[in-house]
Design a protein around this motif. Sequence first.
Motif, PDB file in Angstrom:
ATOM      1  N   ASP A 170      -4.611 -13.907   4.828  1.00  0.00           N
ATOM      2  CA  ASP A 170      -5.901 -13.530   4.238  1.00  0.00           C
ATOM      3  C   ASP A 170      -5.786 -12.105   3.693  1.00  0.00           C
ATOM      4  O   ASP A 170      -5.817 -11.130   4.449  1.00  0.00           O
ATOM      5  N   ASP A 213      -7.842 -10.364   2.039  1.00  0.00           N
ATOM      6  CA  ASP A 213      -9.057  -9.548   2.060  1.00  0.00           C
ATOM      7  C   ASP A 213      -9.199  -8.776   3.368  1.00  0.00           C
ATOM      8  O   ASP A 213     -10.069  -7.912   3.492  1.00  0.00           O
ATOM      9  N   ARG A 214      -8.348  -9.118   4.344  1.00  0.00           N
ATOM     10  CA  ARG A 214      -8.458  -8.508   5.668  1.00  0.00           C
ATOM     11  C   ARG A 214      -7.099  -7.961   6.104  1.00  0.00           C
ATOM     12  O   ARG A 214      -6.070  -8.415   5.644  1.00  0.00           O
ATOM     13  N   LEU A 251     -12.108  -6.597   7.670  1.00  0.00           N
ATOM     14  CA  LEU A 251     -12.463  -6.670   6.256  1.00  0.00           C
ATOM     15  C   LEU A 251     -12.531  -5.262   5.684  1.00  0.00           C
ATOM     16  O   LEU A 251     -13.509  -4.533   5.888  1.00  0.00           O
ATOM     17  N   SER A 292     -10.456  -2.609   2.424  1.00  0.00           N
ATOM     18  CA  SER A 292      -9.366  -2.298   1.498  1.00  0.00           C
ATOM     19  C   SER A 292      -8.956  -0.856   1.730  1.00  0.00           C
ATOM     20  O   SER A 292      -9.624  -0.111   2.440  1.00  0.00           O
TER      21      SER A 292
END
Length: 331
Positions: free
Chosen positions: A204, A206-207, A217, A219
């Motif tokens: 994943d 995004d995490r 979660l 960036s």
Amino acid sequence: MSQEFGMSGEKKGSPADRAAVAERFRRDWGLELPDSVFLFQEFLGSLGPGENEALQDLMVSPAGVMDLFKDADRPARDGIDVRVHGRYYRDPPEFLTFMHGGSDGLHFGLWFDDGRTCRGVASYYNNDGGGVDTRAATPLEAVRSIIERSWRDLDDDPEDPDTPARRTRLGLLRDALTALETGDRTEVGFAYSRAYDDMRLPVDHDRVTTLDGAGALVSGGTALDRPAHNGADEYKFATYMYDLFDDTEALEASVREARRRCAAGDPAEALVLGRDLHWASGGDPSREALATELLVSAYRALDRSGLADIAEVHHRHRSLPQVDVLEPTGR
């Protein structure tokens, strides 16, 4: 330090109940409850004696957020913040308990990793090893998995005289659940677990990898160039982090770096290191305090004020002897 890591009762849930509970959580928790939790309450209210007995067989019971369906205005006991109701020692701030699942402190929570909306369901064993499992998308999907694991176990014990009756009750419970959700999943028992529970989760992006196994979660950069969630060698990563936490000077340096990055506008390191320290606090007041400091600063930088507030109140109440803090009904 720097290193990379690859790989029966009265039916609840009427519109009035829903509105009152939803408003309570918006007001006190700063969170939007998902439709799935109200469907879970509808399911619980629809069960007859046989289905309720099946839930007891599974040692599954509603908890935490579900307690407010009895009275949306129930206050916490004097001196305790209501936001720690159902909150276990290691629960990340993103975790909101809605169900107990049986032995070894297994419990399930709605997962709010953006600080406002529910992404899905998380679960872990508070009294045992292992990390946070985020496979289930909804409360009913989590219950379905428990049903099918129990069905599989009954297949392994056909000579037990209680097996036929338990299987009948379990079938009734499955029918009640699939009338609302997962009805398109025709597999049962081992076939269901193999199809939906045992698959390796995809990476994943995004995490970011965290010690609790749930990922964060966010960036931005991290001091260890952590891989994406589900992309790390979990054993190697955990060994490194626990060694770091046992090295006072290295930990202090890591915390300073997380603070520096957060102050410069990148809260990623503060979030992941804070989550790791929270998970691995182990009753250590220093780790507890550092975890809270880093988490609060990261959440506020990410505009997740509800999670920042939960982190702060949890820190004040982490030594509570029990997780149920609401006043009894009828007071």
